[in-house]
Design an enzyme around this catalytic site. Structure first.
Site, PDB file in Angstrom:
ATOM      1  N   GLU A 200      45.383   2.680 -14.252  1.00  8.02           N
ATOM      2  CA  GLU A 200      44.504   1.518 -14.299  1.00  8.02           C
ATOM      3  C   GLU A 200      44.198   1.175 -15.753  1.00  8.02           C
ATOM      4  O   GLU A 200      44.431   1.974 -16.660  1.00  8.02           O
ATOM      5  CB  GLU A 200      43.202   1.784 -13.549  1.00  8.02           C
ATOM      6  CG  GLU A 200      42.338   2.854 -14.184  1.00  8.02           C
ATOM      7  CD  GLU A 200      41.091   3.152 -13.369  1.00  8.02           C
ATOM      8  OE1 GLU A 200      41.013   2.719 -12.199  1.00  8.02           O
ATOM      9  OE2 GLU A 200      40.192   3.833 -13.895  1.00  8.02           O
ATOM     10  N   ASN A 235      37.507  13.841 -20.898  1.00  7.77           N
ATOM     11  CA  ASN A 235      37.152  13.203 -19.628  1.00  7.77           C
ATOM     12  C   ASN A 235      36.243  14.065 -18.762  1.00  7.77           C
ATOM     13  O   ASN A 235      36.057  13.785 -17.579  1.00  7.77           O
ATOM     14  CB  ASN A 235      38.408  12.820 -18.831  1.00  7.77           C
ATOM     15  CG  ASN A 235      39.318  11.906 -19.615  1.00  7.77           C
ATOM     16  OD1 ASN A 235      38.903  10.853 -20.077  1.00  7.77           O
ATOM     17  ND2 ASN A 235      40.566  12.325 -19.807  1.00  7.77           N
ATOM     18  N   GLU A 275      30.590   5.871  -8.814  1.00  7.03           N
ATOM     19  CA  GLU A 275      30.741   5.854 -10.259  1.00  7.03           C
ATOM     20  C   GLU A 275      31.290   4.505 -10.726  1.00  7.03           C
ATOM     21  O   GLU A 275      32.173   3.928 -10.092  1.00  7.03           O
ATOM     22  CB  GLU A 275      31.667   6.986 -10.712  1.00  7.03           C
ATOM     23  CG  GLU A 275      31.151   8.366 -10.328  1.00  7.03           C
ATOM     24  CD  GLU A 275      31.902   9.476 -11.022  1.00  7.03           C
ATOM     25  OE1 GLU A 275      32.913   9.194 -11.697  1.00  7.03           O
ATOM     26  OE2 GLU A 275      31.475  10.635 -10.903  1.00  7.03           O
ATOM     27  N   GLU A 288      35.093   5.238  -8.734  1.00 10.38           N
ATOM     28  CA  GLU A 288      35.388   6.073  -7.580  1.00 10.38           C
ATOM     29  C   GLU A 288      34.078   6.419  -6.886  1.00 10.38           C
ATOM     30  O   GLU A 288      32.991   6.215  -7.440  1.00 10.38           O
ATOM     31  CB  GLU A 288      36.097   7.370  -7.996  1.00 10.38           C
ATOM     32  CG  GLU A 288      35.258   8.254  -8.899  1.00 10.38           C
ATOM     33  CD  GLU A 288      35.988   9.513  -9.321  1.00 10.38           C
ATOM     34  OE1 GLU A 288      36.712  10.068  -8.480  1.00 10.38           O
ATOM     35  OE2 GLU A 288      35.830   9.938 -10.466  1.00 10.38           O
ATOM     36  N   ASN A 290      32.348   9.764  -5.230  1.00 12.18           N
ATOM     37  CA  ASN A 290      32.431  11.200  -4.999  1.00 12.18           C
ATOM     38  C   ASN A 290      31.647  11.522  -3.739  1.00 12.18           C
ATOM     39  O   ASN A 290      30.429  11.354  -3.691  1.00 12.18           O
ATOM     40  CB  ASN A 290      31.869  11.971  -6.193  1.00 12.18           C
ATOM     41  CG  ASN A 290      32.812  11.909  -7.376  1.00 12.18           C
ATOM     42  OD1 ASN A 290      33.990  12.217  -7.256  1.00 12.18           O
ATOM     43  ND2 ASN A 290      32.304  11.484  -8.516  1.00 12.18           N
TER      44      ASN A 290
END
Length: 673
Positions: A200, A235, A275, A288, A290
């Site tokens: 992405e 990350n 998120e 995303e 979670n």
């Protein structure tokens, strides 16, 4: 309500769940591998079941063994924590078949949101704003290059089943796409058993902000504000806070309502986190969802007063949420620091070994400050190479953001960890970083502020004055104790010379005592070279010899620092400063200035293993010419692959290690001509 639950996890999150279950009157069952036989979560639980060897793939990730442990102990429900089986829909389905409750969402939601590719498709269909990208299957590196060129650089390559920064790479050009694709796919396969990745657009100057949602089985869904998680390294989140210093009320409401809509669309039940990536103009994009408890959930608990683990258990038991959206209030500010077993001075490489000393700051409320420490270790515990390197999550709460940051700085400076390398010095330095304190954050913060890696902070003149006061007071207290033990009857015990020199690193700082009698608590005015406007500083402390933490006041300022003995002196760690100090008489200081400097050994012709780990691959052969930037070897530690590259053109003369070997830190992997 359940009478007994099993925690299908380890470490600090297992301990965290046990604490809430115990408060609720629920019995707990722990599971453990060979490596965790003596772990804290095993000791805390009411029962414990051994489930296999140290490797997670043979223990914590084996659903059949978790289910067998439930049956053997009569556990009615399973709390998965995070990681391991927490987002595996098949595990949830099998539990349901066995009549065991999963303390988390239903399989439908896990399948819809747990897979990053499918979740983005679902979010698009639900009208949620998403980052441009390719959500389909990527065949190989060449296909990845074509896709990346179409999206436009930079791009983010991510493991579909990933989490915690595993299987994730940023690529700024075609060459980095090929290498990043292979590394991401390899890490994804070894960590999650799923090598699918997607690509992405990477948002420049992004902030990582997430919304906590909570939903029950009766159609009630609320959002509990946001968490700012922009301080990341490789990350992986390092420090978080709630609320975000960036969001305004309108953006917070929009993100929260969108998160609730998404949760309702998948019939979500339990705690979950949506998120987002937020750009400089507060445009936000779905990243995303979670479908589990987040590592950083404590900061939300501190600002809302809601125990998320308790609510997860109650929702799983069929109870409705006891509050509505209008009941949610954000009170004060909370900051979380993740303490990792890693060496900040060696590019944050993992560290393993025994915790010879582990003394966290006291938990609880003092005045307007709350300190909380979620941990799964204890003094004497072993930090293993098999699992995540997290030691603890230290949190502070205060009425305002700056007060919470100040409290965090004090707590970190008093957090004693010995026996392994750890990132406390970095976290302590972060708390006083101007950009962090001002809230000017992005996910590139660490790379931007520490482009050459983190090194011990160099004290300025005012900080040297504080360090001199700490070092001199400790020296005088120690000297006074020795004199008293040598001659208890001496009338003038403790009387000392007035003039001293404190060596701080390579600098010599002159100091003069304005009161020559040492007492405990120590309270003395000291004139220190470099003090603001030449003023003397009152140094007050109740420090005793042998205590690793020095607490007191220097010039009226509250100071918490760590001091450890070194040859002929003390090492002081304070606010990211780590420096050796020595206290001299003026004459000895003159002689010290004449001492030759010992140079470190030359290792420029050696490739040393930067951390304990497993050699995944040796990429060169003896006699091979290697260009700068080319891969020499790959070493894996704590679930992360570390690519070791040549820092210059060279020739490989000898290879001392092979793929599959486990190496200690600084072991010689290869030699160069």
């Amino acid at each position: 309500m359940f009478k007994k639950i099993l925690i299908a996890n380890r470490g600090e999150i297992a301990c965290r769940v046990i604490k809430t279950a115990r408060r609720m009157g629920i019995l707990t069952v722990a599971v453990y591998s060979d490596a965790d036989r003596d772990a804290l979560h095993v000791e805390m639980a009411d029962e414990a079941v051994h489930i296999g060897p140290a490797a997670a793939s043979e223990s914590y990730l084996v659903a059949e063994r978790i289910i067998a442990a439930c049956k053997a102990t009569g556990a009615e429900a399973v709390h998965p924590g995070y990681g391991f089986l927490s987002e595996r829909a098949s595990f949830c389905t099998e539990l349901e078949k066995q009549g065991i409750i999963f303390i988390g969402p239903k399989p439908k939601a896990i399948m819809a949101m747990g897979d990053k590719i499918e979740s983005k498709k679902f979010a698009n269909a639900a009208g949620v704003s998403t980052v441009p990208g390719h959500l389909g299957i990527i065949e190989d590196a060449a296909h990845a290059e074509v896709i990346s060129a179409g999206i436009g650089y930079p791009v983010m390559i991510k493991a579909s089943a990933g989490g915690g920064g595993k299987g994730m790479r940023i690529a700024w050009n075609q060459a980095e796409v090929r290498d990043g694709f292979e590394r991401a796919r390899s890490e994804a396969k070894s960590s999650f058993g799923d090598d699918r990745v997607f690509i992405e657009k990477f948002v420049v100057e992004p902030r990582h902000i997430e919304i906590q949602v909570l939903a029950d089985a009766h159609g009630n869904v609320v959002y509990l504000g946001e968490r700012e998680c922009s301080i990341q390294r490789r990350n992986q989140k390092v420090a978080e806070e709630a609320p975000s210093p960036f969001l305004d009320e309108a953006t917070r409401k929009a993100m929260g309502e969108q998160s609730v809509a998404l949760a309702k669309a998948v019939d979500y039940q339990s705690a979950g986190t949506v998120e987002f990536i937020v750009d400089r103009d507060r445009n936000f994009y779905f990243l995303e969802m979670n479908t589990r408890l987040q590592v950083e959930h404590p900061v939300t608990e501190l600002v809302t007063g809601i125990d998320l683990v308790e609510q997860m258990i109650r929702v799983a038991a069929g109870e409705p949420l006891p509050f509505a959206q209008e009941d949610i209030r954000l009170d004060g500010w909370a900051v979380e620091s993740r303490l990792y077993a890693e060496d900040p001075y060696r590019n944050f490489l993992p560290s393993i070994g025994r915790l010879t000393r582990y003394r966290p700051p006291a938990e609880g409320r003092t005045g307007n400050v709350v300190v909380r420490n979620d941990t799964g270790v204890f003094e004497g515990a072993e930090i293993s190479m098999y699992y995540d390197p997290m030691i603890a999550k230290l949190c502070t709460w205060a009425p305002t953001r700056l007060e919470a940051i100040e409290a965090m700085g004090q707590a970190l400076d008093g957090f004693v960890v010995d026996g392994i390398e750890h990132n406390v010095p970095f976290l302590s330095a972060l708390m006083k970083h101007p950009r962090w304190r001002e809230g000017r954050l992005s996910t590139g913060f660490i790379a931007e502020e520490y482009p050459d890696g983190f090194a011990p902070m160099k004290p300025d003149q005012a900080e040297e004055a504080v360090l001199a006061g700490i070092a001199l007071s400790a020296c005088l207290i120690e000297t006074n104790r020795r004199e008293r033990f040598a001659d208890r009857l001496r009338a003038a015990a403790g009387a000392l010379r007035e003039d001293w020199v404190v060596k701080i690193g390579d600098n010599h700082v002159a100091a003069r005592l304005l009161d020559g009698l040492v007492t405990i608590p120590f309270d003395m005015d000291i004139a220190i070279e470099g003090a603001i406007e030449g003023e003397s500083k009152s140094v007050v402390t109740d420090w005793r010899p042998g205590d690793p933490v020095w607490r007191g006041k220097v010039g009226g300022r509250d100071i918490t620092a760590q001091i450890r003995p070194v040859l002929n002196g003390l090492r002081i760690d304070w606010q990211g400063v780590s420096v050796n100090t020595k206290v001299f008489s003026p004459r000895h200081a003159e002689l010290d200035r004449l001492m030759p400097v010992k140079l470190p050994p030359d290792t420029s012709k050696l490739l040393l293993c930067p951390m304990p780990g497993l050699v995944v691959a040796i990429a060169v052969a003896e006699g091979q010419d290697v260009k700068a930037g080319e891969t020499l070897a790959i070493v894996e530690a704590m679930k992360m692959e570390n690519v070791l590259r040549a820092d210059r053109d060279l020739v490989v003369s000898k290879i001392n290690a092979a793929a599959g070997e486990s190496l200690a830190v600084d072991a010689v992997i290869m030699e160069f001509a």
